[in-house]
Design an enzyme around this catalytic site. Structure first.
Site, PDB file in Angstrom:
ATOM      1  N   GLY A  32       0.814  -1.213   0.000  1.00 57.85           N
ATOM      2  CA  GLY A  32       0.000   0.000   0.000  1.00 57.85           C
ATOM      3  C   GLY A  32       0.842   1.254   0.000  1.00 57.85           C
ATOM      4  CB  THR A  34       0.940   4.156   4.645  1.00 57.82           C
ATOM      5  OG1 THR A  34      -0.359   4.601   4.252  1.00 57.82           O
ATOM      6  CG2 THR A  34       1.465   5.053   5.748  1.00 57.82           C
ATOM      7  CG  ASP A  87       0.911  -4.175   6.144  1.00 61.22           C
ATOM      8  OD1 ASP A  87       0.750  -3.374   5.204  1.00 61.22           O
ATOM      9  OD2 ASP A  87       0.441  -5.330   6.140  1.00 61.22           O
ATOM     10  CB  ALA A  89      -4.555  -0.663   8.929  1.00 62.70           C
ATOM     11  CG  ASP A  90      -7.845  -0.881   4.066  1.00 68.78           C
ATOM     12  OD1 ASP A  90      -7.306  -0.077   3.295  1.00 68.78           O
ATOM     13  OD2 ASP A  90      -7.716  -2.113   3.949  1.00 68.78           O
ATOM     14  CE  LYS A 100      -2.691  -5.419   6.826  1.00 67.53           C
ATOM     15  NZ  LYS A 100      -2.390  -4.224   5.994  1.00 67.53           N
ATOM     16  CD  GLU A 109      -1.511  -6.354   3.582  1.00 62.34           C
ATOM     17  OE1 GLU A 109      -1.008  -5.353   3.052  1.00 62.34           O
ATOM     18  OE2 GLU A 109      -2.728  -6.432   3.845  1.00 62.34           O
ATOM     19  CE  LYS A 127      -6.289   4.541   5.266  1.00 59.18           C
ATOM     20  NZ  LYS A 127      -5.011   3.916   5.077  1.00 59.18           N
TER      21      LYS A 127
HETATM   22  O1  LIG Z   1      -4.160  -3.783   3.602  1.00 55.62           O
HETATM   23  C1  LIG Z   1      -3.563  -3.201   2.730  1.00 55.62           C
HETATM   24  C2  LIG Z   1      -3.302  -3.817   1.394  1.00 55.62           C
HETATM   25  O2  LIG Z   1      -3.976  -5.028   1.247  1.00 55.62           O
HETATM   26  C3  LIG Z   1      -3.052  -1.828   2.955  1.00 55.62           C
HETATM   27  O3  LIG Z   1      -2.171  -1.860   4.036  1.00 55.62           O
HETATM   28  C4  LIG Z   1      -4.220  -0.925   3.252  1.00 55.62           C
HETATM   29  O4  LIG Z   1      -5.136  -0.984   2.169  1.00 55.62           O
HETATM   30  C5  LIG Z   1      -3.780   0.527   3.477  1.00 55.62           C
HETATM   31  O5  LIG Z   1      -3.266   1.061   2.298  1.00 55.62           O
HETATM   32  P1  LIG Z   1      -2.758   2.563   2.192  1.00 55.62           P
HETATM   33  O6  LIG Z   1      -1.568   2.693   3.092  1.00 55.62           O
HETATM   34  O7  LIG Z   1      -2.462   2.739   0.730  1.00 55.62           O
HETATM   35  O8  LIG Z   1      -3.887   3.475   2.642  1.00 55.62           O
END
Ligand SMILES: O=C(CO)[C@H](O)[C@H](O)COP(=O)(O)O
Length: 231
Positions: A32, A34, A87, A89-90, A100, A109, A127
């Protein structure tokens, strides 16, 4: 907030997380936008400080980005444990349960999270939520997709098959499967819904992560810097 400002906030969180990486570590590399900034910064540290690390990617995207950044990449099967995973997260709730899978990478993940001693979850402030309430990505074996959609509805969810962008038809994950984004509204019992979804035959993994809260630290990027949340 402009898209550019939001990316800058994500960059702040990713760079702060990369500062936690120490020489000799095995690092889980998230997927993703971030996590991308953490990968870029770790790569810089490899080049500038001679940091010696190996990365375990969670997707083709993170593997390609890590290699491009100059980070040595190995398979999950090549390591006994992962010292630290960074990592995104959404969504993150008050108890550090996560949703996620916005990038359809949640199965790998979750495997990497399970193998990790520590996890830094890097997010922007949008988030954070008291309770989980965004749609839950569920990776499913294509053969069982129609059956699973009916079963998700029976559990109170509204499943929407994720469609490709610049690709007609369903998104195909790195594991060759489909993804349903399943709207359950506000989720009062994340562990219960996670268990119910994961128990459906043909479901590979759902994007609710409830079992890692004790090893998670959340870094929230902000325009004024980075905020650390611990339980
Ligand atoms: O779970 C994920 C990918 O499967 C990502 O970590 C999640 O979607 C967050 O993404 P971003 O940092 O682009 O907002």
């Amino acid at each position: 907030m402009s898209k550019q400002d939001n990316l800058e906030i994500k960059r702040v969180a990713g760079v702060a997380a990369a500062a936690e990486v120490q020489d000799g570590m095995v690092i889980g590399l998230g997927t993703g936008s971030t996590a991308h900034y953490a990968i870029l910064r770790i790569g810089e540290r490899v080049r500038e400080e001679g940091l010696s690390v190996v990365g375990v990617p969670t997707s083709y995207q993170s593997a390609m980005r890590a290699r491009a950044a100059g980070i040595r990449v190995v398979d999950l099967a090549d390591v006994d444990a992962i010292d630290l995973t960074i990592d995104g997260a959404d969504q993150v709730d008050a108890a550090f349960n996560l949703i996620k899978g916005g990038g359809a990478a949640h199965t790998r993940e979750k495997c990497v999270a399970a193998a990790s001693k520590r996890i830094i979850t890097v997010v922007d402030p949008s988030k954070l939520s008291e309770q989980l309430n965004v749609p839950v990505p569920v990776e499913v074996v294509p053969y069982a997709a129609t059956l699973i959609a009916r079963q998700v509805e029976a559990l109170g969810g509204v499943p929407v098959l994720r469609e490709g962008v610049k690709k007609d038809g369903p998104v195909i994950t790195d594991n060759g499967n489909f993804v349903f984004d399943c709207d359950f509204g506000t989720i009062a019992d994340p562990a219960g819904v996670e268990a119910q979804l994961n128990a459906l035959p043909g479901v590979l993994t759902c994007g609710i992560f409830t079992e890692f809260a004790e090893k998670i630290c959340v870094l929230v990027g902000e325009s004024s810097g980075c905020r650390t949340l611990t339980r």
